[in-house]
Design a protein around this motif. Structure first.
Motif, PDB file in Angstrom:
ATOM      1  N   GLU A  96      -5.142   3.249   1.045  1.00  0.00           N
ATOM      2  CA  GLU A  96      -5.028   1.994   0.293  1.00  0.00           C
ATOM      3  C   GLU A  96      -4.860   0.805   1.260  1.00  0.00           C
ATOM      4  OE1 GLU A  96      -1.918   0.690  -2.972  1.00  0.00           O
ATOM      5  OE2 GLU A  96      -2.211   2.858  -3.032  1.00  0.00           O
ATOM      6  N   ALA A 131       0.847  -1.203   0.000  1.00  0.00           N
ATOM      7  CA  ALA A 131       0.000   0.000   0.000  1.00  0.00           C
ATOM      8  C   ALA A 131       0.874   1.242   0.000  1.00  0.00           C
ATOM      9  CB  ALA A 131      -0.933  -0.023   1.200  1.00  0.00           C
ATOM     10  N   GLU A 132       0.601   2.109  -0.988  1.00  0.00           N
ATOM     11  CA  GLU A 132       1.378   3.355  -1.102  1.00  0.00           C
ATOM     12  C   GLU A 132       0.838   4.435  -0.153  1.00  0.00           C
ATOM     13  OE1 GLU A 132       4.044   3.465  -2.874  1.00  0.00           O
ATOM     14  OE2 GLU A 132       3.799   1.659  -4.109  1.00  0.00           O
ATOM     15  N   THR A 133      -0.440   4.286   0.214  1.00  0.00           N
ATOM     16  CA  THR A 133      -1.054   5.286   1.100  1.00  0.00           C
ATOM     17  C   THR A 133      -1.797   4.568   2.227  1.00  0.00           C
ATOM     18  OG1 THR A 133      -3.143   5.254  -0.108  1.00  0.00           O
ATOM     19  CG2 THR A 133      -1.495   6.834  -0.880  1.00  0.00           C
ATOM     20  N   ALA A 183      -8.168   0.028   2.835  1.00  0.00           N
ATOM     21  CA  ALA A 183      -9.056  -0.681   1.899  1.00  0.00           C
ATOM     22  C   ALA A 183      -8.657  -2.154   1.811  1.00  0.00           C
ATOM     23  CB  ALA A 183      -8.998  -0.021   0.519  1.00  0.00           C
ATOM     24  N   ALA A 184      -7.341  -2.411   1.797  1.00  0.00           N
ATOM     25  CA  ALA A 184      -6.869  -3.800   1.725  1.00  0.00           C
ATOM     26  C   ALA A 184      -7.279  -4.571   2.974  1.00  0.00           C
ATOM     27  CB  ALA A 184      -5.344  -3.830   1.560  1.00  0.00           C
TER      28      ALA A 184
END
Ligand code: AMP
Ligand code: GLY
Length: 420
Positions: free
Chosen positions: A161, A156-158, A164-165
């Motif tokens: 993200e 995850a870059e953010t 959400a994962a």
């Protein structure tokens, strides 16, 4: 001796090829096998995740050694069933296979052994996992704890993200594999794979490799099972390999022995190397696919002696005869892979290939239909070659690729670019 290999991909074709090079092998059966394996061995229909069925089959066929290729039968305890029935088997017990089947188990073993790896947290509910992510910040790595066919890892870059994962995993996107989640520090560096045979505390390095996981050239696009590989991996120099052995592999294997669940079989250590320091990304309890293809190409017939010594607990007296060579494998995949792709397309040109100890076209997803080889999977063929240099191995591997007539297939043209 009579040998049974479980599996039917490129990895198992390479294992079958190496085994057949050794005069010790009288008879080889591969279950289920594929069209390429069928040209060198007998293929059998068998439910390879059913320990009872495998034991019965091994008995009926007077098998002296069983080599287990993929992780699923290992995680299902097939090695245990065979050992209990008295068959020599190459592959870890169900308990030891947790090194691949459970990421939190591996992290905990690393902690106990003091092995360098990414910092982490282990969570059984979304709220505390998200709180951890918010505290740590991004980039950060979210992993489903269990086996998820290589798809359970999100970089995850953010923070959004990552959250959400986490929702996806606890929401059942990975089935039972996502009921628990491991969140890891994002490690930077260069990745490489280290392969070792292990029987309890004895550990024998058998080679290094690097693979290309992304579907597109320049290592771009979606993740795949691997689009090509080469061996050795330059980043895993002797000094780095020795560090990995002393700081990661030996302490974790000793920890497994201490817990009464010694490891036996091939251990595939995924390492992240930065400034000469290796850290463990993950363990797999099987050969990599397509990394196995380049290792077998380099080891040849001695692979069987090494595998047998491992299965019989005689690794302390085994040794590898290293050649100063290089190998490369290029994966030919069906257009559309790793998304949806057409099945059943015919592949031409295979009969005319010159194959020897420097060139092998290993089959992955193929079968035979009306006397023709057809594609039945995403990754279909592995053009594999060996040479004095990596450049020579690459030239030979791509010559094999170019001799195949399969308009519905594609490959990456830049395998090995980092090392070349
Ligand atoms: P795994 O299934 O654990 O091998 O993860 C798949 C891929 O994700 C690895 O091969 C790495 O490229 C990447 N990866 C996994 N964990 C990390 C991490 N902690 N830091 C950076 N990259 C990672
Ligand atoms: N090529 C990566 C794997 O076998 O896991």
């Amino acid at each position: 001796m009579n040998i049974l290999i479980l599996g039917g991909g490129g990895r198992e074709h390479a294992l079958a090829w190496a085994v057949m090079q050794n005069p010790k092998c009288d008879k080889l059966i591969v279950a289920p096998g594929n069209a390429g394996i069928a040209q060198i061995a007998e293929c059998a229909k068998l439910d390879i995740k059913d320990g009872g069925a495998v034991v019965e089959f091994a008995g009926e066929n007077a098998i002296d050694l069983v080599i287990i290729g993929p992780e699923a039968p290992l995680a299902a305890g097939v090695a245990d069933a065979l050992r209990d029935a008295g068959f020599p088997v190459f592959g870890p017990s169900q308990e030891a296979a947790r090194l691949e089947a459970s990421k939190s188990f591996t992290k905990e073993i690393c902690d106990a052994a003091g092995a360098p790896t990414a910092g982490y947290g282990h969570f059984t509910d979304a709220a505390s996992a998200k709180a951890h992510v918010r505290a740590e910040g991004a980039p950060i790595v979210v992993k489903a704890d269990g086996l998820a066919a290589g798809k359970g890892v999100i970089i995850a870059e953010t923070v959004a993200e990552a959250e959400a994962a986490i929702d996806d995993m606890f929401g059942g996107a990975f089935g039972g594999a996502g009921a628990e989640v491991v969140i890891e520090e994002f490690m930077t560096g260069e990745e490489a794979s280290f392969f070792l045979l292990v029987d309890g505390e004895d550990v024998l390095p058998i080679g290094t490799a690097q693979d290309h996981k992304r579907v597109g050239e320049g290592d771009t696009g979606l993740n795949t099972g691997g689009m090509g590989a080469y061996s050795p991996a330059p980043v895993l120099s002797d000094a780095v390999a020795q560090k990995a052995l002393d700081e990661i592999i030996k302490p974790t294997m000793a920890e497994m022995v201490k817990r009464g669940t010694p490891y036996s079989g091939v251990l595939y250590a995924g390492l992240m190397i930065e400034n000469g320091q290796p850290r463990l990304v993950e363990y797999n309890v099987r050969f990599g696919d397509p990394e196995c293809q380049v290792l077998m190409m380099r080891l040849g017939a001695q692979a069987l002696d090494l595998i047998q010594a491992c299965a019989e607990g005689r690794l302390a007296e085994a040794q590898v005869n290293w050649a100063e060579d290089h190998a490369m494998t290029v994966v030919l995949a069906a257009k559309g892979y790793p998304g949806s792709y057409e099945k059943g397309t015919a592949i031409g040109g295979l009969g005319a290939l010159t194959e020897d100890s420097f060139h092998q076209m290993f089959h992955a997803g193929t079968s035979e239909k009306d006397g023709k080889v057809v594609a039945t999977g995403g990754r279909v063929l592995n053009a594999t070659a060996r040479g004095a240099t990596l450049a020579e191995a690459a030239e030979r591997a791509y010559a094999l690729v170019d001799a195949v007539d399969w308009p519905e297939g594609f490959c990456r043209r830049d395998i090995g670019w980092r090392a070349l």
